[in-house]
Design an enzyme around this catalytic site. Structure first.
Site, PDB file in Angstrom:
ATOM      1  N   CYS A  72       0.831  -1.209   0.000  1.00  0.00           N
ATOM      2  CA  CYS A  72       0.000   0.000   0.000  1.00  0.00           C
ATOM      3  C   CYS A  72       0.868   1.263   0.000  1.00  0.00           C
ATOM      4  O   CYS A  72       1.598   1.517   0.956  1.00  0.00           O
ATOM      5  CB  CYS A  72      -0.909  -0.046   1.229  1.00  0.00           C
ATOM      6  SG  CYS A  72      -1.759   1.490   1.622  1.00  0.00           S
ATOM      7  N   CYS A  75       0.187   3.713   2.831  1.00  0.00           N
ATOM      8  CA  CYS A  75       0.683   3.121   4.079  1.00  0.00           C
ATOM      9  C   CYS A  75       2.181   3.375   4.218  1.00  0.00           C
ATOM     10  O   CYS A  75       2.675   3.693   5.304  1.00  0.00           O
ATOM     11  CB  CYS A  75       0.421   1.617   4.117  1.00  0.00           C
ATOM     12  SG  CYS A  75      -1.321   1.147   4.013  1.00  0.00           S
TER      13      CYS A  75
END
Length: 143
Positions: A72, A75
């Site tokens: 991600c 993230c």
């Protein structure tokens, strides 16, 4: 400013914890008693399983949990912000890899990444989805 004084106080506390750790007291002040159970770690806690997650929530009264995945992008952008906040704020940050622990992500209704859930006294209090401003997260951890 009062905020700068508070930040410096927190930094000094973290420095002392590091000195204590280096000197072999494990980050605990001599005679600190139960206080050590609620001290905030200087870095995010990597959750290893449901039992560990429960232990972290039980040990710390305020925990910001980052549900993330290695693939991600947002993230990955959020990770250094969380590292900095763990070192500079009194709150505790925990990280749950949703690929390794999908049951925890499902249990808390995580549908998008990153999802950040603030737990107070073991209960979910607030949920944020997506990249967040550092100031927003700092206010959650210092409130």
């Amino acid at each position: 400013m009062a905020g700068d004084e508070e930040l410096e106080r927190i930094r000094e506390q973290k420095r002392q914890e590091l000195r204590d750790r280096v000197e072999g007291t494990g980050g605990k002040s001599v005679g600190s008693g139960d206080e050590s159970a609620t001290e905030s770690p200087d870095e995010p806690i990597g959750i290893t399983g449901p039992d560990h997650f429960g232990d972290v929530l039980e040990t710390h009264s305020r925990v910001l949990v980052d549900f993330y995945a290695d693939w991600c992008g947002p993230c990955q952008m959020l990770a250094p912000v969380l590292d900095r906040l763990a070192a500079e704020t009194p709150g505790t940050i925990a990280k749950v890899d949703t690929e390794a622990l999908p049951q925890l992500a499902q249990q808390y209704g995580v549908r998008g990444l990153p999802t950040l859930i603030l737990f107070e006294n073991g209960e979910p209090a607030q949920q944020l989805v997506g990249m967040q401003q550092e100031s927003t997260l700092r206010s959650l951890l210092t409130a």
